[in-house]
Every structure is written in C-alpha cells, then in structure tokens.
Design a protein around this motif. Structure first.
Motif, PDB file in Angstrom:
ATOM      1  N   GLU A 222       0.868  -1.182   0.000  1.00  0.00           N
ATOM      2  CA  GLU A 222       0.000   0.000   0.000  1.00  0.00           C
ATOM      3  C   GLU A 222       0.899   1.224   0.000  1.00  0.00           C
ATOM      4  O   GLU A 222       1.648   1.459   0.948  1.00  0.00           O
ATOM      5  N   GLY A 223       0.842   1.986  -1.093  1.00  0.00           N
ATOM      6  CA  GLY A 223       1.716   3.153  -1.209  1.00  0.00           C
ATOM      7  C   GLY A 223       3.172   2.727  -1.199  1.00  0.00           C
ATOM      8  O   GLY A 223       3.573   1.844  -1.945  1.00  0.00           O
ATOM      9  N   ASP A 224       3.953   3.336  -0.308  1.00  0.00           N
ATOM     10  CA  ASP A 224       5.376   2.989  -0.240  1.00  0.00           C
ATOM     11  C   ASP A 224       5.685   1.979   0.866  1.00  0.00           C
ATOM     12  O   ASP A 224       6.839   1.765   1.204  1.00  0.00           O
ATOM     13  N   GLU A 225       4.650   1.357   1.448  1.00  0.00           N
ATOM     14  CA  GLU A 225       4.852   0.351   2.492  1.00  0.00           C
ATOM     15  C   GLU A 225       4.520  -1.041   1.974  1.00  0.00           C
ATOM     16  O   GLU A 225       3.572  -1.222   1.212  1.00  0.00           O
ATOM     17  N   GLU A 226       5.323  -2.009   2.409  1.00  0.00           N
ATOM     18  CA  GLU A 226       5.074  -3.403   2.068  1.00  0.00           C
ATOM     19  C   GLU A 226       5.116  -4.237   3.341  1.00  0.00           C
ATOM     20  O   GLU A 226       5.773  -3.868   4.313  1.00  0.00           O
ATOM     21  N   GLU A 227       4.402  -5.350   3.308  1.00  0.00           N
ATOM     22  CA  GLU A 227       4.309  -6.209   4.482  1.00  0.00           C
ATOM     23  C   GLU A 227       4.234  -7.667   4.040  1.00  0.00           C
ATOM     24  O   GLU A 227       3.559  -7.994   3.071  1.00  0.00           O
ATOM     25  N   ILE A 228       4.960  -8.515   4.749  1.00  0.00           N
ATOM     26  CA  ILE A 228       4.859  -9.956   4.561  1.00  0.00           C
ATOM     27  C   ILE A 228       4.414 -10.549   5.888  1.00  0.00           C
ATOM     28  O   ILE A 228       4.973 -10.223   6.936  1.00  0.00           O
ATOM     29  N   GLU A 229       3.385 -11.380   5.842  1.00  0.00           N
ATOM     30  CA  GLU A 229       2.896 -12.053   7.048  1.00  0.00           C
ATOM     31  C   GLU A 229       3.011 -13.555   6.846  1.00  0.00           C
ATOM     32  O   GLU A 229       2.552 -14.089   5.846  1.00  0.00           O
ATOM     33  N   PHE A 230       3.623 -14.218   7.815  1.00  0.00           N
ATOM     34  CA  PHE A 230       3.644 -15.671   7.843  1.00  0.00           C
ATOM     35  C   PHE A 230       2.472 -16.074   8.722  1.00  0.00           C
ATOM     36  O   PHE A 230       2.440 -15.722   9.903  1.00  0.00           O
ATOM     37  N   GLN A 231       1.501 -16.773   8.162  1.00  0.00           N
ATOM     38  CA  GLN A 231       0.284 -17.100   8.900  1.00  0.00           C
ATOM     39  C   GLN A 231       0.180 -18.596   9.168  1.00  0.00           C
ATOM     40  O   GLN A 231       0.531 -19.416   8.326  1.00  0.00           O
ATOM     41  N   ILE A 232      -0.284 -18.897  10.364  1.00  0.00           N
ATOM     42  CA  ILE A 232      -0.526 -20.280  10.771  1.00  0.00           C
ATOM     43  C   ILE A 232      -1.951 -20.323  11.285  1.00  0.00           C
ATOM     44  O   ILE A 232      -2.320 -19.561  12.178  1.00  0.00           O
TER      45      ILE A 232
END
Length: 74
Positions: free
Chosen positions: A59-69
C-alpha cells in the motif's frame, strides 16, 4: 471445547529473537511435531495439522509480509 477469550495482538521481537522462533517453528514443521510459543504471556500450542501460508501486502510505499498459521481447536 474450552471457551478462550478473543485476542488480537502484535508483538515485536529483536532480529535474534525472531530468527530463533522461526528456527524452532521450521524444526517442528519439518519433524511433524506440535509447535509451542509464548506470546505476550500466553502459551500457544500449534497442532501438527495447522495450515501455513504467506501473505504479501503493498500500500503506497509500504510493504508487508505475514507468515500465517491457522488451525481449529476441536
């Protein structure tokens, strides 16, 4: 089935702490054993039958990675 109260928290870890948790998780997944972790004072037990996924958001200039269990408590 026990009634657990709802919870939605995010806990920050140092790089070394995060790496250690990932190593323990990887060992449990590879060995087919349950994973246990304490988060903000509560011990959580992840069963062998849990499902794992990786999510990427931008989103915009931010990125996120989530490892989900995810799993169900039967």
């Amino acid at each position: 089935m026990t009634n657990k109260k709802q919870r939605d928290i995010e806990k920050q870890y140092s790089n070394a702490e995060f790496a250690a948790k990932l190593r323990r998780l990887a060992d449990a997944v590879e060995n087919g054993t349950r994973f246990e972790i304490q988060i903000a004072g509560e011990r959580v037990y992840v069963p062998v039958s849990a499902e794992y996924s990786v999510e990427h958001e931008r989103e915009g200039d931010e990125e996120e990675i989530e490892f989900q269990i995810k799993w169900r408590n039967d």
